[in-house]
Design a protein around this motif. Structure first.
Motif, mmCIF file in Angstrom:
data_model
loop_
_atom_site.group_PDB
_atom_site.id
_atom_site.type_symbol
_atom_site.label_atom_id
_atom_site.label_comp_id
_atom_site.label_asym_id
_atom_site.label_seq_id
_atom_site.Cartn_x
_atom_site.Cartn_y
_atom_site.Cartn_z
ATOM 1 N N VAL A 252 0.835 -1.200 0.000
ATOM 2 C CA VAL A 252 0.000 0.000 0.000
ATOM 3 C C VAL A 252 0.871 1.252 0.000
ATOM 4 C CG1 VAL A 252 -1.825 1.263 1.231
ATOM 5 C CG2 VAL A 252 -1.819 -1.251 1.225
ATOM 6 N N VAL A 253 2.037 1.149 0.655
ATOM 7 C CA VAL A 253 2.958 2.281 0.774
ATOM 8 C C VAL A 253 4.115 2.167 -0.204
ATOM 9 C CG1 VAL A 253 4.438 3.546 2.389
ATOM 10 C CG2 VAL A 253 2.340 2.475 3.217
ATOM 11 N N GLN A 254 4.602 0.939 -0.413
ATOM 12 C CA GLN A 254 5.763 0.697 -1.276
ATOM 13 C C GLN A 254 5.428 -0.362 -2.334
ATOM 14 O OE1 GLN A 254 8.205 -0.388 2.181
ATOM 15 N NE2 GLN A 254 9.519 1.376 1.752
ATOM 16 N N ILE A 265 -6.806 -6.267 -5.263
ATOM 17 C CA ILE A 265 -7.474 -4.982 -5.448
ATOM 18 C C ILE A 265 -6.466 -3.846 -5.267
ATOM 19 C CG2 ILE A 265 -9.314 -3.467 -4.599
ATOM 20 C CD1 ILE A 265 -10.384 -6.015 -5.832
ATOM 21 N N GLU A 266 -6.496 -2.875 -6.160
ATOM 22 C CA GLU A 266 -5.589 -1.738 -6.058
ATOM 23 C C GLU A 266 -5.979 -0.837 -4.891
ATOM 24 O OE1 GLU A 266 -2.857 -0.930 -7.751
ATOM 25 O OE2 GLU A 266 -2.982 -2.829 -8.843
ATOM 26 N N PRO A 267 -4.983 -0.316 -4.156
ATOM 27 C CA PRO A 267 -5.288 0.573 -3.023
ATOM 28 C C PRO A 267 -6.132 1.777 -3.411
ATOM 29 C CG PRO A 267 -2.986 -0.110 -2.959
ATOM 30 C CD PRO A 267 -3.546 -0.585 -4.264
ATOM 31 N N ALA A 268 -6.050 2.224 -4.682
ATOM 32 C CA ALA A 268 -6.791 3.411 -5.128
ATOM 33 C C ALA A 268 -8.297 3.213 -5.097
ATOM 34 C CB ALA A 268 -6.348 3.794 -6.540
ATOM 35 N N ILE A 269 -8.764 2.001 -4.779
ATOM 36 C CA ILE A 269 -10.199 1.791 -4.623
ATOM 37 C C ILE A 269 -10.706 2.582 -3.426
ATOM 38 C CG2 ILE A 269 -10.207 -0.210 -3.083
ATOM 39 C CD1 ILE A 269 -12.323 0.049 -6.232
ATOM 40 N N LEU A 270 -9.799 2.880 -2.456
ATOM 41 C CA LEU A 270 -10.174 3.672 -1.286
ATOM 42 C C LEU A 270 -10.258 5.151 -1.651
ATOM 43 C CD1 LEU A 270 -9.157 1.001 0.103
ATOM 44 C CD2 LEU A 270 -8.394 2.443 1.995
ATOM 45 N N PRO A 271 -11.258 5.858 -1.161
ATOM 46 C CA PRO A 271 -11.302 7.319 -1.361
ATOM 47 C C PRO A 271 -10.045 7.965 -0.782
ATOM 48 C CG PRO A 271 -13.405 6.509 -0.568
ATOM 49 C CD PRO A 271 -12.455 5.360 -0.477
ATOM 50 N N THR A 276 -5.193 7.936 2.569
ATOM 51 C CA THR A 276 -4.176 8.682 3.314
ATOM 52 C C THR A 276 -3.997 8.104 4.722
ATOM 53 O OG1 THR A 276 -4.605 10.721 2.093
ATOM 54 C CG2 THR A 276 -3.570 10.944 4.252
ATOM 55 N N LEU A 277 -5.094 7.775 5.373
ATOM 56 C CA LEU A 277 -5.015 7.175 6.708
ATOM 57 C C LEU A 277 -4.349 5.798 6.638
ATOM 58 C CD1 LEU A 277 -8.507 8.053 8.255
ATOM 59 C CD2 LEU A 277 -6.307 9.157 8.695
ATOM 60 N N ALA A 278 -4.694 5.022 5.621
ATOM 61 C CA ALA A 278 -4.100 3.689 5.479
ATOM 62 C C ALA A 278 -2.592 3.794 5.279
ATOM 63 C CB ALA A 278 -4.746 2.947 4.313
ATOM 64 N N ARG A 279 -2.157 4.697 4.426
ATOM 65 C CA ARG A 279 -0.714 4.849 4.172
ATOM 66 C C ARG A 279 0.014 5.392 5.396
ATOM 67 N NH1 ARG A 279 -1.490 6.810 -2.116
ATOM 68 N NH2 ARG A 279 -1.251 4.713 -3.016
ATOM 69 N N GLN A 280 -0.682 6.171 6.204
ATOM 70 C CA GLN A 280 -0.085 6.646 7.444
ATOM 71 C C GLN A 280 0.096 5.479 8.422
ATOM 72 O OE1 GLN A 280 1.029 9.642 8.090
ATOM 73 N NE2 GLN A 280 1.492 9.420 10.277
ATOM 74 N N ALA A 281 -0.911 4.617 8.489
ATOM 75 C CA ALA A 281 -0.852 3.479 9.409
ATOM 76 C C ALA A 281 0.167 2.439 8.977
ATOM 77 C CB ALA A 281 -2.231 2.832 9.511
ATOM 78 N N PHE A 282 0.283 2.182 7.667
ATOM 79 C CA PHE A 282 1.151 1.123 7.167
ATOM 80 C C PHE A 282 2.517 1.633 6.723
ATOM 81 C CE2 PHE A 282 -3.258 -0.316 5.686
ATOM 82 C CZ PHE A 282 -3.554 -0.810 6.941
ATOM 83 N N GLY A 283 2.726 2.952 6.839
ATOM 84 C CA GLY A 283 4.025 3.558 6.532
ATOM 85 C C GLY A 283 4.710 3.969 7.819
ATOM 86 N N PRO A 284 4.737 5.259 8.132
ATOM 87 C CA PRO A 284 5.408 5.706 9.357
ATOM 88 C C PRO A 284 4.783 5.139 10.622
ATOM 89 C CG PRO A 284 4.157 7.504 8.328
ATOM 90 C CD PRO A 284 4.210 6.390 7.338
#
Length: 393
Positions: A252-254, A265-271, A276-284
């Motif tokens: 989702v991040v990398q 399913i591509e992450p872009a299915i999420l609004p 943004t919240l998902a990438r925050q949780a699974f990134g930093p």
């Protein structure tokens, strides 16, 4: 087989022979005399800490005092009594029954077959969005009351036909007894939902719950895809989700660092706000627990998205986020033949057998045909010739 009996409080009750649900630590049984109640019986004898934990829980009324719809089940399968053997030995606890077909494990929403079986016809993406909202709301309320779920996974949550969620296995949550001030930690965890610090032996906290909540929301909105699935480039093919979480490696991040299964399913299915919240949780947020979105963060974002989904004019079971110009599920079905929300098309009926043309059948149906007669005549002539030759010799 000897009938098994237990005591719940002062009442003696019969236990069904077959377990309704089994786990590593305990099994859940229905009660013959009280169908709406189940008992969770531990496989191994428990120490005084667990018995004391349950006795303290009976004096609490968590998540109470809020008006709910009459159709909404409790958000927590809270213990209703301590279970003992007839000899007084501590065995487990009783709780309200939440079972099929009225309540289905959350993991049942991750596959098309289970969604169509248990939740028709409300098997669209908007329904999953509502389940996410209820999940975030329950988590936020628990954290507000100082409760930590700890073992937060798709196996410990059940959902009903209206999308309301209920947390099972409440005996593993972390809480502090308001009377004595004694703290009871959460000891259980599920690897695919455990944050790195929890995997390393750290305690369950609101931050570890927030990590598991983010994973569950992502799975629901991508119809079952785990954000730490796939195999990182350069790693062994047996790399697990637990390994990917520990290595902070999420597609989702990398996306360029992970080989994902075909059909994911591509992450872009999420609004955008949810992505943004998902990438925050699974990134930093993987390495820095304080940077993970809270349950309240998810709740606000989900609340906004619930009011602006689109419904596909071609297939009513296809709904999707406002940010997409065309139905992603129709596009997916056209490109791959995979439709997550509709049953597969029925196979084409087999053509009926064509009757034989009587005019084409031979009139003579006897076993003796002209060919066979000629064969026997030639054979007889050869035999006679051999006999004559032998006689002249």
């Amino acid at each position: 087989m000897t009938e098994r009996r237990v005591r719940v409080g002062t009442e003696e009750l019969r236990v069904d022979e077959l377990a309704a649900k089994g786990g590593g630590q305990a099994s859940v049984y229905t009660l013959t005399d009280r169908p709406g109640t189940v008992v969770k019986l531990y496989r191994e004898p428990q120490g005084p800490d667990q018995e004391r934990r349950l006795e303290r829980m009976l004096g609490l009324t968590p998540l109470g005092g809020r008006p709910t719809n009459s159709s909404q089940p409790p958000e927590l399968a809270w213990p209703t009594g301590v279970v003992r053997g007839l000899d007084g030995a501590f065995l487990g606890y009783a709780m309200q029954r939440f079972g099929e077909p009225d309540h289905i494990p959350l993991i049942g929403l991750f596959t098309r077959a289970q969604r169509l079986r248990w939740f028709p016809p409300r098997t669209d993406w908007k329904f999953l969005l509502g389940v996410c909202w209820n999940l975030a709301f329950m988590t936020a309320r628990m954290h507000h009351e100082g409760l930590v779920i700890g073992d937060f996974s798709s196996n410990n949550i059940v959902v009903d036909g209206n999308g309301f969620v209920t947390l099972l296995d409440c005996d593993s949550i972390a809480f502090t007894d308001p009377g004595s001030g004694e703290h009871f930690p959460a000891l259980m965890q599920t690897a695919d939902y455990s944050a790195p610090e929890r995997q390393a032996g750290g305690p369950a906290t609101e931050h570890t719950d927030n990590f598991a909540l983010a994973v569950l929301i992502y799975q629901l909105l991508t119809v079952g895809n785990h954000p730490f699935g796939g195999v990182p480039h350069g790693s062994s093919s047996d790399s697990t989700i637990k390994d990917n979480i520990a290595a902070s490696c999420s597609y989702v991040v990398q996306p360029d660092k992970v080989v994902t299964p075909r059909g994911m399913i591509e992450p872009a299915i999420l609004p955008p706000a949810l992505l943004t919240l998902a990438r925050q949780a699974f990134g930093p947020g993987v390495r820095s627990p304080a940077e993970r979105p809270s349950a309240e963060d998810w709740l606000r974002a989900l609340d906004l998205e619930r009011g602006r989904t689109h419904t596909c004019p071609e297939r009513p079971r296809h709904s999707y986020g406002f940010h997409l110009q065309a139905c992603p599920w129709c596009t997916r079905a056209a490109q791959s033949g995979q439709d997550p929300f509709n049953p597969p098309p029925a196979p084409a009926p087999m053509p009926p057998p064509v009757p034989a043309d009587p005019a084409a059948e031979p009139e003579d149906k006897s076993l003796i045909t002209p060919g066979i007669l000629i064969f026997w005549a030639i054979l007889a002539a050869m035999v006679i010739a051999v006999i004559v030759a032998a006689a002249n010799g």
